[in-house]
Write an enzyme that holds these catalytic residues in place. Structure first.
Site, PDB file in Angstrom:
ATOM      1  N   HIS A 126       5.278  33.942  35.826  1.00 38.11           N
ATOM      2  CA  HIS A 126       5.122  32.492  35.703  1.00 38.11           C
ATOM      3  C   HIS A 126       3.650  32.198  35.954  1.00 38.11           C
ATOM      4  O   HIS A 126       3.172  32.345  37.072  1.00 38.11           O
ATOM      5  CB  HIS A 126       6.010  31.794  36.736  1.00 38.11           C
ATOM      6  CG  HIS A 126       5.793  30.308  36.840  1.00 38.11           C
ATOM      7  ND1 HIS A 126       6.771  29.430  37.267  1.00 38.11           N
ATOM      8  CD2 HIS A 126       4.714  29.537  36.592  1.00 38.11           C
ATOM      9  CE1 HIS A 126       6.285  28.200  37.262  1.00 38.11           C
ATOM     10  NE2 HIS A 126       5.042  28.239  36.874  1.00 38.11           N
TER      11      HIS A 126
ATOM     12  N   ARG B 198       2.944  15.756  37.351  1.00 30.92           N
ATOM     13  CA  ARG B 198       2.638  15.316  38.712  1.00 30.92           C
ATOM     14  C   ARG B 198       1.546  16.215  39.311  1.00 30.92           C
ATOM     15  O   ARG B 198       1.224  17.262  38.750  1.00 30.92           O
ATOM     16  CB  ARG B 198       3.885  15.459  39.593  1.00 30.92           C
ATOM     17  CG  ARG B 198       4.365  16.907  39.643  1.00 30.92           C
ATOM     18  CD  ARG B 198       5.481  17.168  40.628  1.00 30.92           C
ATOM     19  NE  ARG B 198       5.749  18.596  40.747  1.00 30.92           N
ATOM     20  CZ  ARG B 198       6.548  19.296  39.988  1.00 30.92           C
ATOM     21  NH1 ARG B 198       7.205  18.699  38.997  1.00 30.92           N
ATOM     22  NH2 ARG B 198       6.711  20.591  40.171  1.00 30.92           N
TER      23      ARG B 198
ATOM     24  N   VAL C 107       2.496  20.959  44.522  1.00 31.53           N
ATOM     25  CA  VAL C 107       2.327  21.497  45.882  1.00 31.53           C
ATOM     26  C   VAL C 107       1.120  22.443  45.929  1.00 31.53           C
ATOM     27  O   VAL C 107       0.292  22.384  46.842  1.00 31.53           O
ATOM     28  CB  VAL C 107       3.603  22.267  46.326  1.00 31.53           C
ATOM     29  CG1 VAL C 107       3.404  22.909  47.694  1.00 31.53           C
ATOM     30  CG2 VAL C 107       4.821  21.354  46.331  1.00 31.53           C
TER      31      VAL C 107
END
Ligand code: MV4
Length: 449
Positions: free
Chosen positions: A208, A292, A295
């Site tokens: 990923h 967005r 984190v």
């Protein structure tokens, strides 16, 4: 520029946003639930408004209460942080109706990327590589089987409303198809109230790797390099780093251009992340786009030396970006320190932190809202701190992280620190030889105490 920003969030990200606002001379409004009355975001903001009891649905997710807090404090913008309402198109739209600037993309961007089939179709139209599969929604199980037969097993069934692994099932042979189809649809209906499914070729042992992008109100889109996020467990990321140990200059150029195409295709405004699956041959495929701040954004901040929250606020205020891409200058790794018992299947370990010493020193950053005496509420996520280290090389960065983890002491609750210590010693991790399945067979062993 905005005069006053209301932060519709809690924890470390609320504090992170307040810090940048102060540096920019912008007033801040914190909102909090009764469970968070003693939180640092409440103390460090210029004003604070209690918006309800502990359950998120009565506080941080309650749109009328947030709009009322905005009205009584005269805030002219809302920063949603991550989680809660950050990717809620209705909330972004209501902010617009109230004349409050939502610091993030438009409701249309959120909706378009929130529906995974629409997102994928948008990427195909923009010539961004995607995993071969169905063109759109599957009408029935027979159509699914026909396509699986055509593209070849293994395949993966995905919910169009999904993301983060829910409503997702691998199918390795035709005889399992119907069963997996039913399981995936039921889970999607229960989780999202939408059981629309699509199918893809299953990419085995992928990494990923995601690209940070930024787009302004004038059509400029740039990339800010990649983050490697393959070290995750049950779709919860535990460690992120930049650059990816798998990256080459050529692949970064190619994937970066694909990420820019993705942003330009929708005239993206704000900071966002384009997630890719990368197979062992370095073929890459669009997976999802997050609209967005994430984190793991500090990893990018450390390697390109820019404040991403500041960029977000400037873009929302109508200031153009430079348009150039940013390449990593150093190496950074983030370890998520959660209040979890790693020896008991990472189960949450809420409670009071009786004593705390965070890591310090050159190249060490700790983003946290906790302090000695702070009580971790069972109502919210278990993230208590992000430990970010930076150094010239990956090897030095791992060494620094080991040193920082040793001096990071949390008493009163169990944390993921023992996991990170063990990971930093792992030969496969150290050599960069891992993929998204890595933690499936990572043995935590026995607790030392
Ligand atoms: C995949 C895949 C393999 N092949 N799609 C997981 C979450 C969702 N965003 C998509 N995911 C995956 N999609 C195809 N065609 C494997 C995963 C996957 C995964 C992806 C990223 C990070 C961790 C993962 C863990 C399990 C499965």
């Amino acid at each position: 520029m905005f005069e006053k920003i209301l932060i519709a969030n809690r924890g470390e990200i609320a504090l992170r946003i307040i810090r940048t606002c102060r540096e920019m001379g912008i007033q801040t409004v914190a909102v909090f639930s009764t469970a968070d009355a003693d939180s640092l975001h409440v103390r460090f903001a210029d004003e604070a408004v209690c918006i309800g009891p502990a359950p998120s649905s009565d506080s941080y997710l309650n749109i009328p209460r947030l709009m009322a807090a905005c009205e009584i404090t005269n805030a002219d913008a809302i920063h949603p942080g991550y989680g809660f309402l950050a990717e809620n198109a209705d909330f972004a739209e209501i902010c617009g109706e109230y004349g409050i600037k939502f610091i993030g993309p438009t409701p249309e961007h959120i909706k378009r990327m929130g529906d995974k089939i629409t997102a994928k179709a948008t990427m195909i139209a923009a010539s961004v590589p995607v995993v071969p599969g169905s063109d759109g929604l599957l009408t029935d199980v027979e159509e699914g089987k026909r396509i699986a037969d055509k593209i070849g097993y293994p395949v993966i069934l995905k919910a169009t409303a999904g993301g983060g692994g829910k409503g997702m099932r691998e199918v390795w042979q035709e005889e399992d198809f119907e069963n997996q189809w039913n399981m995936a649809r039921n889970e999607a209906m229960a989780s999202f109230g939408n059981d629309g499914m699509y199918i893809e070729k299953f990419v085995e042992e992928p990494r990923h790797i995601e690209f940070q992008i930024a787009g302004d109100q004038f059509g400029n889109v740039c990339h800010l390099s990649e983050r490697e996020c393959s070290i995750q467990r049950r779709h919860q990321k535990l460690v992120e780093e930049s650059p990816s140990p798998f990256m080459t200059d050529e692949l970064r150029e190619e994937m970066g251009q694909a990420a820019i195409l993705a942003g330009k295709a929708i005239n993206y405004e704000g900071v966002g992340t384009v997630e890719f699956l990368v197979d062992k041959h370095r073929n890459f495929y669009f997976m999802e786009m997050n609209t967005r701040i994430q984190v793991e954004h500090p990893v990018t901040e450390e390697v390109i030396d820019h404040d991403l929250i500041k960029e977000q606020i400037k873009i929302a205020a109508g200031i153009p970006i430079s348009g150039e891409n940013y390449l990593p200058k150093v190496h950074a790794i983030e370890c998520r320190i959660n209040a979890e018992d790693v020896y008991k299947g990472f189960r949450p370990s809420p409670g009071t932190i009786t004593s705390l010493h965070t890591a310090k020193g050159h190249g060490v950053r700790v983003d946290t809202h906790v302090y000695a005496g702070y009580s971790i509420s069972p109502y919210y996520d278990s993230l208590i701190a992000k430990l970010i280290c930076r150094a010239r090389t990956r090897e030095e960065c791992i060494t620094k992280m080991e040193r920082a983890l040793e001096e990071f002491i949390v008493e009163g609750v169990k944390t993921t620190i023992p996991f990170h210590k063990k990971l930093m010693k792992d030969e496969k991790f150290r050599s960069g030889d891992f993929h998204t399945g890595f933690l499936n067979d990572f043995d935590m062993g026995e607790s030392e105490k």
